[in-house]
Design a protein around this motif. Structure first.
Motif, PDB file in Angstrom:
ATOM      1  N   PRO A  95       0.687  -1.214  -0.122  1.00 20.66           N
ATOM      2  CA  PRO A  95       0.006  -0.265   0.106  1.00 20.66           C
ATOM      3  C   PRO A  95       1.033   1.169  -0.044  1.00 20.66           C
ATOM      4  O   PRO A  95       1.646   1.294   0.788  1.00 20.66           O
ATOM      5  N   ILE A  96       0.572   2.050  -0.974  1.00 24.26           N
ATOM      6  CA  ILE A  96       1.495   3.319  -1.101  1.00 24.26           C
ATOM      7  C   ILE A  96       0.847   4.624  -0.645  1.00 24.26           C
ATOM      8  O   ILE A  96      -0.511   4.747  -1.127  1.00 24.26           O
ATOM      9  N   GLY A 137      -5.338   7.773   1.038  1.00 27.02           N
ATOM     10  CA  GLY A 137      -4.837   7.026   2.106  1.00 27.02           C
ATOM     11  C   GLY A 137      -3.812   6.164   1.404  1.00 27.02           C
ATOM     12  O   GLY A 137      -2.985   6.739   0.700  1.00 27.02           O
ATOM     13  N   GLN A 138      -3.943   4.707   1.906  1.00 25.82           N
ATOM     14  CA  GLN A 138      -2.778   3.794   1.479  1.00 25.82           C
ATOM     15  C   GLN A 138      -3.053   3.065   0.363  1.00 25.82           C
ATOM     16  O   GLN A 138      -4.010   2.038   0.197  1.00 25.82           O
ATOM     17  N   VAL A 142       0.907   6.106   6.646  1.00 24.91           N
ATOM     18  CA  VAL A 142       2.028   5.672   7.164  1.00 24.91           C
ATOM     19  C   VAL A 142       3.181   5.798   6.185  1.00 24.91           C
ATOM     20  O   VAL A 142       3.195   5.163   5.197  1.00 24.91           O
ATOM     21  N   GLN A 143       4.014   6.927   6.383  1.00 19.30           N
ATOM     22  CA  GLN A 143       5.221   6.966   5.495  1.00 19.30           C
ATOM     23  C   GLN A 143       6.327   6.106   6.176  1.00 19.30           C
ATOM     24  O   GLN A 143       6.999   6.462   7.090  1.00 19.30           O
ATOM     25  N   LYS A 168       8.178  -0.837  -9.393  1.00 20.88           N
ATOM     26  CA  LYS A 168       7.694  -0.083  -8.399  1.00 20.88           C
ATOM     27  C   LYS A 168       5.925  -0.235  -8.387  1.00 20.88           C
ATOM     28  O   LYS A 168       5.347  -0.928  -9.088  1.00 20.88           O
ATOM     29  N   ARG A 169       5.281   0.299  -7.135  1.00 22.79           N
ATOM     30  CA  ARG A 169       3.909   0.045  -6.879  1.00 22.79           C
ATOM     31  C   ARG A 169       3.085   1.556  -6.953  1.00 22.79           C
ATOM     32  O   ARG A 169       2.233   1.094  -6.277  1.00 22.79           O
ATOM     33  N   HIS A 170       3.692   2.504  -7.455  1.00 23.96           N
ATOM     34  CA  HIS A 170       2.763   3.419  -7.555  1.00 23.96           C
ATOM     35  C   HIS A 170       1.980   3.559  -8.964  1.00 23.96           C
ATOM     36  O   HIS A 170       1.263   4.287  -9.207  1.00 23.96           O
TER      37      HIS A 170
END
Ligand code: SF4
Ligand code: SF4
Ligand code: SF4
Lengths: 160, 726
Positions: free
Chosen positions: B169-170, B339-340, B305-306, B464-466
């Motif tokens: 989750p990004i 959010g994430q 959450v970063q 990556k996951r974005h």
């Protein structure tokens, strides 16, 4: 009349020093000499807690520049647009400006025996470009050229 | 809202007389910002940010700006070399690419024949987007052993998120999170993966609340609404304590919990074991701050959450991640705008397909070093480095004969550096591909000149996951340097796996993009691609986990014989576990805080970056410094039971007086002898790599929390640690 300066919102600065390196890559100051320098300040607050901010030391392009007054070689000039320019070709290496500047904005290059400071990238401003450190490099968007009206495309219309 | 002052590319071209400007994608760190590369007479003159890039909006970091100075550095290795003297003699001769790759191929095939493919270990560090290509090569070779930073960096995020909710989750910065909890991560100076500091800054400027969890006072901590200065290594306890508050006070998202989580009752019972008073005692964080942070995070939506690597380099690696996932999950922040997000890529062949994990025969996968020990890691193709050093040194469970490190400097970056050194000295054959001859490369047999990101075509951020893909365009050729991908494509043909590769690596890029219906050349005509963004996918499809739920209680961990719920464990090298040691080594040593300009071991030979930090520094509280007779700027000796190193003291009230913080990855390229000062200031000399100092599921070595003592350096110390200085 336009008076140029760097506007820096230190409350937003993260201390990443990208501006330092942007300045270096543009102006090529030698190793150890920084025309803009990011420093840390960690004052204790009245409530006993700690603060931690970054302070950017650089030339303020003073309205009444002490450095210019002090220089024995007329190497420092104030332009009509307020930019205070130190011409290294004229600098005689007397270091008078270094001590005169209250902001400690002038560094002395011992190897070349010349003083160096931020000339506000006037070579860029004169071409309609922003100073290297103020050209959208800062992730916090906290450095900008004050005194210029910028279009969304970034062209400076308010030319000298 | 921040107004942007875009760099004016056409005017830059005119004023400086550049011949062309190329839009590309930086990889000075883990990547990847959109950049504009200005070229004159065939040379890169300047790199600036691309104002249109959604990742960095035209801003940059110092490393990216300095990219041409890395590419054109006079010490850059620009052709393959073979060592002609003993290891670490610094004696090299130039050879051709054909000789180099034929030699490597010959050795690979010979060891595979004699000792099995598992005796050949491929490795990368914090990779140059070469990860999937390296796995592809190893998998088709039949070696289950790819030695990466994955046991304690990003690999745990992938492994723990996949077993918990199907993907990573990004933080969705583009949609303005209302609350950001930065946990052991300073996104403004470190590589955060996916989004960068600029998006974080903008979210704060737009009014987001900020909670920072960090043992050090960073600038984000100073700006935070709440700063939780925890005892190093107690992250899981702190997260469970916050979850306890959220559960007790019913601040969780009832709908999400009722419909989408697995194991709620067991989870509730677990968090009940962490009442705030106990949590405060474990973590040093005052009770009221734990409560305030839990309430702020749970009630300020959307929240993110970063997180980052710091919490992964601990013995509670997997549980740290899983406890933070629980915070994201039960507060209802998963897959909602701001959010994430569980972003999706455009339709492509992803890293897992490109990595050809299915090609590895099961009987070879079963031989993965430590695979039945660190089983979460093993199931994600990740190994713990000590297993490799042990296999070299003891030949158990079988010998490792060949190491091939591609963008990795393990002598500087893996725990117990002295053991790494002995293993690298002993291994029969080692090849390295890198930009410079590093301390690790000095022990190699062959060193190959690797291309920087300015010198390659690639699909940027492919792993990556974005959900973004950004074209990286080859701008220059430096010497004979080749991209890792092209090099492996060539080597693959030489070891007989050519049928799984391509005549030219560009065809490999076409193959990745094929499901999108475009070729790489067509991709280059675009600025970027993105997968469809859809929210709350779980409402229709559930999560991609065995139960289809968000697994607070992990059925996978249970199946592999681990506690299915997060639990706190004391750091083995801490004052609570080892009061005996703490008598002699009274300080908790934390390591790895990032310095702008460096990327781990990289960039110390680049003057504009080195002058940001000329010397290695250890932060210590002024009270502790006074007690030890240390003043600001002194060279000091830091000792653990494993050894001693030297760094310079930096006094900082931003640390607990019981904690000191040393920098990592320091070597001295300016020292021209082949050691390059690898053992002077290298914090990994102090760190234990014993399996008991690793996360039991992930094999993550605890490099972030240990015990040390610190004292002013004497002349004798300096001579011993640094060699005599003039
Ligand atoms: S680039 Fe911006 S955030 Fe970074 S140090 Fe300079 S002013 Fe601060
Ligand atoms: S160098 Fe110092 S005195 Fe001179 S203009 Fe700049 S800030 Fe003012
Ligand atoms: S943050 Fe990473 S990708 Fe962005 S400019 Fe810096 S090195 Fe390049």
């Amino acid at each position: 009349m336009t008076r140029y300066d760097l506007g820096i919102d230190e409350d937003l600065c993260w201390g990443c020093k990208t501006c330092e390196v942007a300045c270096k890559t543009e102006n090529g100051a030698p190793y150890g000499i920084k025309l803009i320098a990011v420093g840390e300040e960690r004052p204790a607050l009245p409530d006993g807690s700690l603060s931690f901010v970054f302070r950017l030391s650089r030339c303020r392009h003073c309205e009444v520049p002490d450095c210019m007054e002090a220089c024995n070689f007329d190497a420092i000039e104030q332009r009509r647009d307020g930019i205070v320019v130190l011409d290294q070709a004229v600098c005689g290496g007397c270091e008078a400006c270094v001590t005169a500047c209250l902001y400690r904005a002038i560094t002395f290059d011992r190897a070349e025996r010349v003083a160096m400071k931020c000339n506000l990238c006037h070579h860029r401003i004169d071409q309609g470009l922003l100073p290297a450190c103020a050209d959208n490099v800062c992730q916090a968007h906290c450095i900008r050229l004050v005194g210029a009206a910028a279009s969304p495309e970034g062209e400076i219309h308010d030319r000298v | 809202m921040t107004d942007f002052r875009h760099s004016n590319a056409p005017l830059e071209m005119e004023v400086y007389g550049y011949d062309r400007v190329v839009k590309s994608h930086c990889r000075g760190c883990h990547g990847g910002c959109g950049v504009l590369v200005y070229v004159k007479d065939g040379r890169v003159e300047k790199v600036t940010g691309d104002p249109d890039c959604p990742i960095n909006h035209g801003t940059m970091c110092s490393k990216g700006l300095a990219a041409p100075r890395i590419a054109y550095h006079p010490d850059r290795l620009t052709h393959p070399v073979r060592r002609v003297g003993p290891k670490a003699s610094g004696k090299w001769e130039r050879i051709t690419w054909d000789e180099a790759l034929d030699t490597v191929a010959e050795r690979i095939l010979a060891y595979k024949e004699k000792h099995g493919a598992e005796s050949v270990v491929m490795g990368y560090g914090t990779g140059r987007e070469n990860e999937a290509a390296i796995y592809r090569f190893a998998n088709y070779l039949g070696s289950p052993n790819v030695l990466t930073a994955g046991h304690f960096c990003y690999g745990p995020r992938i492994a723990t998120t996949v077993i918990t909710c199907g993907s990573n989750p990004i933080a969705d910065y583009a949609n303005n999170p209302a609350c950001i909890m930065a946990w052991g991560n300073n996104i403004t100076i470190s590589n955060p993966d996916e989004y960068k500091g600029e998006c974080f800054s903008q979210a704060l400027n737009a009014g987001a609340k900020l909670i920072v969890v960090d043992p050090r006072l960073t600038r984000p901590a100073a700006r935070a609404d709440i700063w939780l200065q925890l005892r190093p290594g107690t992250d899981t306890a702190l997260a469970l304590g916050m979850l306890n508050v959220i559960v007790e006070e019913e601040l969780y998202d009832h709908e999400f919990v009722a419909n989408h989580v697995h194991g709620w009752e067991e989870f509730k019972a677990r968090v009940a074991e962490y009442p705030v008073a106990r949590t405060a005692e474990i973590t040093w964080v005052p009770e009221e701050k734990i409560r305030a942070a839990a309430r702020l995070f749970a009630t300020t939506k959307p929240g993110v959450v970063q997180w980052g690597v710091a919490i992964e380099q601990q013995v509670t690696c997997a549980d740290n991640n899983r406890a933070l996932l629980a915070l994201m999950g039960i507060t209802g922040n998963i897959d909602v705008p701001g959010g994430q997000m569980l972003f999706r890529q455009p339709p492509i062949r992803n890293v897992s397909q490109f990595g050809a994990h299915k090609a590895l025969p099961p009987e070879q996968a079963a031989k993965r070093l430590g695979g039945d020990h660190f089983r979460l890691a093993g199931n994600f193709g990740i190994i713990n480095p000590k297993y490799v050093w042990d296999a070299i040194l003891t030949e158990e469970p079988y010998p490792v004969k060949l190491l091939f490190f591609i963008s990795s400097n393990p002598l500087m970056t893996r725990a117990n550096a002295r053991e790494v050194h002995v293993a690298l000295e002993k291994v029969e054959f080692m090849a390295v591909a890198d930009f410079f001859i590093t301390p690790t490369a000095e022990l190699a047999d062959i060193v190959l000149p690797a291309a920087t990101w300015l010198e390659m075509d690639y699909i940027g951020d492919f792993w990556k996951r974005h959900g973004w893909l950004l074209p990286r365009r080859k701008v220059i050729q430096v010497g004979e340097c080749r991209s890792d991908h092209e090099m492996l494509n060539d080597l693959a043909h030489r070891v007989g796996q050519g049928e799984h590769w391509w005549d030219d690596f560009e065809q490999g890029l076409d193959w990745i993009l094929e499901p999108s219906g475009i070729t790489f050349q067509e991709f280059l005509k675009t600025d970027r691609l993105r997968g469809d963004v859809t929210y709350r996918k779980h409402e229709e499809r559930g999560f991609s986990t065995p139960t289809g739920k968000f697994e607070l209680y992990s059925t996978k961990l249970e199946e592999w014989g681990y506690d299915p719920l997060p639990q706190f464990r004391e750091p083995p090298m801490g004052p609570v576990s080892r009061p005996d040691l703490a008598a002699d080594f009274p300080y908790i040593l934390i390591t790895g805080a990032r310095q702008p300009g460096f990327f781990h071991t990289e960039n110390r030979q680049v003057p504009v970056l080195r002058e940001l930090h000329p010397d290695p520094e250890v932060e210590i509280h002024p009270d502790a410094a006074a007690r030890e007779g240390i003043s600001q700027g002194d060279w000091v000796v830091i000792e653990s039971p494993r050894g001693a190193i030297r760094q310079r003291a930096k006094l900082s009230e931003g640390l607990d007086p019981r904690v000191v913080s040393a920098q990592h990855a320091w070597w001295f390229p300016e020292k021209r002898d082949p050691g390059h000062g690898w053992d002077e200031s290298n914090v990994n000399i102090l760190i234990d790599n014993d399996y008991s100092n690793c996360d039991p599921a992930m094999g993550a070595t605890s490099v972030r929390t240990l015990l040390c003592r610190i004292r002013p350096e004497t002349d004798a110390d300096r001579d011993r640690l640094a060699g005599v200085q003039s």
